[in-house]
Design an enzyme around this catalytic site. Structure first.
Site, PDB file in Angstrom:
ATOM      1  N   GLU A 169       0.824  -1.206   0.000  1.00  0.00           N
ATOM      2  CA  GLU A 169       0.000   0.000   0.000  1.00  0.00           C
ATOM      3  C   GLU A 169       0.864   1.266   0.000  1.00  0.00           C
ATOM      4  O   GLU A 169       1.841   1.374   0.727  1.00  0.00           O
ATOM      5  CB  GLU A 169      -0.935   0.015   1.220  1.00  0.00           C
ATOM      6  CG  GLU A 169      -1.943  -1.126   1.239  1.00  0.00           C
ATOM      7  CD  GLU A 169      -2.954  -1.084   0.088  1.00  0.00           C
ATOM      8  OE1 GLU A 169      -3.062  -0.025  -0.570  1.00  0.00           O
ATOM      9  OE2 GLU A 169      -3.631  -2.109  -0.137  1.00  0.00           O
ATOM     10  N   ARG A 178     -18.119  -0.876   5.560  1.00  0.00           N
ATOM     11  CA  ARG A 178     -19.219  -1.541   4.837  1.00  0.00           C
ATOM     12  C   ARG A 178     -19.850  -2.621   5.710  1.00  0.00           C
ATOM     13  O   ARG A 178     -21.021  -2.941   5.590  1.00  0.00           O
ATOM     14  CB  ARG A 178     -18.656  -2.147   3.534  1.00  0.00           C
ATOM     15  CG  ARG A 178     -19.674  -2.714   2.581  1.00  0.00           C
ATOM     16  CD  ARG A 178     -19.004  -3.158   1.287  1.00  0.00           C
ATOM     17  NE  ARG A 178     -17.869  -4.048   1.491  1.00  0.00           N
ATOM     18  CZ  ARG A 178     -17.974  -5.350   1.743  1.00  0.00           C
ATOM     19  NH1 ARG A 178     -19.136  -5.922   1.828  1.00  0.00           N
ATOM     20  NH2 ARG A 178     -16.882  -6.085   1.899  1.00  0.00           N
ATOM     21  N   HIS A 226      -1.271  -5.710   1.948  1.00  0.00           N
ATOM     22  CA  HIS A 226      -2.476  -6.535   1.876  1.00  0.00           C
ATOM     23  C   HIS A 226      -2.144  -7.869   1.207  1.00  0.00           C
ATOM     24  O   HIS A 226      -1.345  -7.908   0.265  1.00  0.00           O
ATOM     25  CB  HIS A 226      -3.549  -5.831   1.031  1.00  0.00           C
ATOM     26  CG  HIS A 226      -4.581  -5.104   1.828  1.00  0.00           C
ATOM     27  ND1 HIS A 226      -4.882  -3.774   1.640  1.00  0.00           N
ATOM     28  CD2 HIS A 226      -5.433  -5.537   2.816  1.00  0.00           C
ATOM     29  CE1 HIS A 226      -5.854  -3.413   2.479  1.00  0.00           C
ATOM     30  NE2 HIS A 226      -6.203  -4.460   3.203  1.00  0.00           N
ATOM     31  N   CYS A 270      -8.060  -1.917   7.919  1.00  0.00           N
ATOM     32  CA  CYS A 270      -6.685  -1.932   7.388  1.00  0.00           C
ATOM     33  C   CYS A 270      -6.206  -0.519   7.081  1.00  0.00           C
ATOM     34  O   CYS A 270      -5.101  -0.129   7.475  1.00  0.00           O
ATOM     35  CB  CYS A 270      -6.582  -2.827   6.159  1.00  0.00           C
ATOM     36  SG  CYS A 270      -6.651  -4.568   6.617  1.00  0.00           S
TER      37      CYS A 270
HETATM   38  N1  PCA Z   1      -8.478  -6.888   6.394  1.00  0.00           N
HETATM   39  C1  PCA Z   1      -9.446  -5.834   6.618  1.00  0.00           C
HETATM   40  C2  PCA Z   1      -9.361  -5.548   8.087  1.00  0.00           C
HETATM   41  C3  PCA Z   1      -8.657  -6.709   8.697  1.00  0.00           C
HETATM   42  C4  PCA Z   1      -8.055  -7.421   7.570  1.00  0.00           C
HETATM   43  O1  PCA Z   1      -7.290  -8.384   7.643  1.00  0.00           O
HETATM   44  C5  PCA Z   1      -9.237  -4.631   5.713  1.00  0.00           C
HETATM   45  O2  PCA Z   1      -8.711  -4.780   4.590  1.00  0.00           O
HETATM   46  O3  PCA Z   1      -9.611  -3.526   6.100  1.00  0.00           O
END
Ligand code: PCA
Length: 213
Positions: A78, A88, A165, A141
């Protein structure tokens, strides 16, 4: 050199979260770099509080937070976190903030201070799909990435930090046809490469990872 690596607990009805599963599999020491691992609850606010407690406790040089991005096919590094919560679905304690700033005195956005292009390249060199992402979403996240970079900006100037991610695991897509996934082994390997690269690059490399949309 000490790196704090965090992953999230399962959320949204899944019984596993590949982020912490993979974090656990990263070696405790990588080429002399000490790796501290921490599981963070998928909960607004509390996630940032626990992250800050861990920063105080372990005094890391680098913090890399990791989360699941179900539906993405590759490891995404990111670039930016924005100052907004827009959930959501409820988090693991039923909170569902809509269009609320994360910190009223924070900037509109903060950029990752990790070498995001170098990390992407090094992961791809090992044959694992990876790319730079320009949105971490507006759920927990993005929230923790923003919280981390806010804390670095306000208080812990010497720490470098950012967010990665990761896709679903194979067992999470058994009843989700045509959904991308990645093996735990590949995800853990990608995170290991990310730790090594973050620890060894003083500056990012100047190559394009840009997207038209
Ligand atoms: N993914 C979520 C929150 C926790 C996770 O592992 C996100 O992308 O916000």
């Amino acid at each position: 050199m000490r790196v704090l690596l965090t992953g999230f607990d399962p959320f949204g009805g899944d019984s596993t979260n590949p982020s912490y599963e993979a974090v656990k599999r990263v070696p405790d020491t990588i080429d002399g770099i000490e790796v501290i691992k921490k599981e963070i609850p998928t909960v607004f606010r509390k996630s940032i509080e626990i992250l800050e407690q861990s920063i105080e406790e372990y005094k890391p040089d680098i913090v890399i937070c990791v989360g699941q991005a179900g539906g993405r096919y590759d490891i995404t590094i990111e670039r930016v976190a924005i100052n907004i919560d827009d959930a959501r679905i409820p988090d693991n304690e039923g909170n569902q903030p809509i269009d609320e700033p994360i910190f009223a005195d924070g900037d509109a956005a903060y950029f990752s201070s990790l070498p995001i292009k170098a990390i992407t390249n090094e992961i791809k060199k090992e044959g694992i799909p990876a790319s730079v992402s320009n949105t971490a979403g507006t759920f927990v996240c993005n929230h923790i990435m923003y919280g981390l970079l806010y804390l670095i900006d306000k208080k812990y100037n010497n720490i470098k930090g950012g967010f990665i991610h990761v896709p679903f695991l194979p067992e999470q897509v058994l009843n989700r046809p045509n959904t991308p996934y990645m093996s735990l082994e590949y995800i853990a390997k990608a995170l290991t490469i990310a730790v090594k690269t973050a620890a060894s690059y003083k500056e990012d490399i100047k190559v394009t990872q840009g997207k038209i949309h």
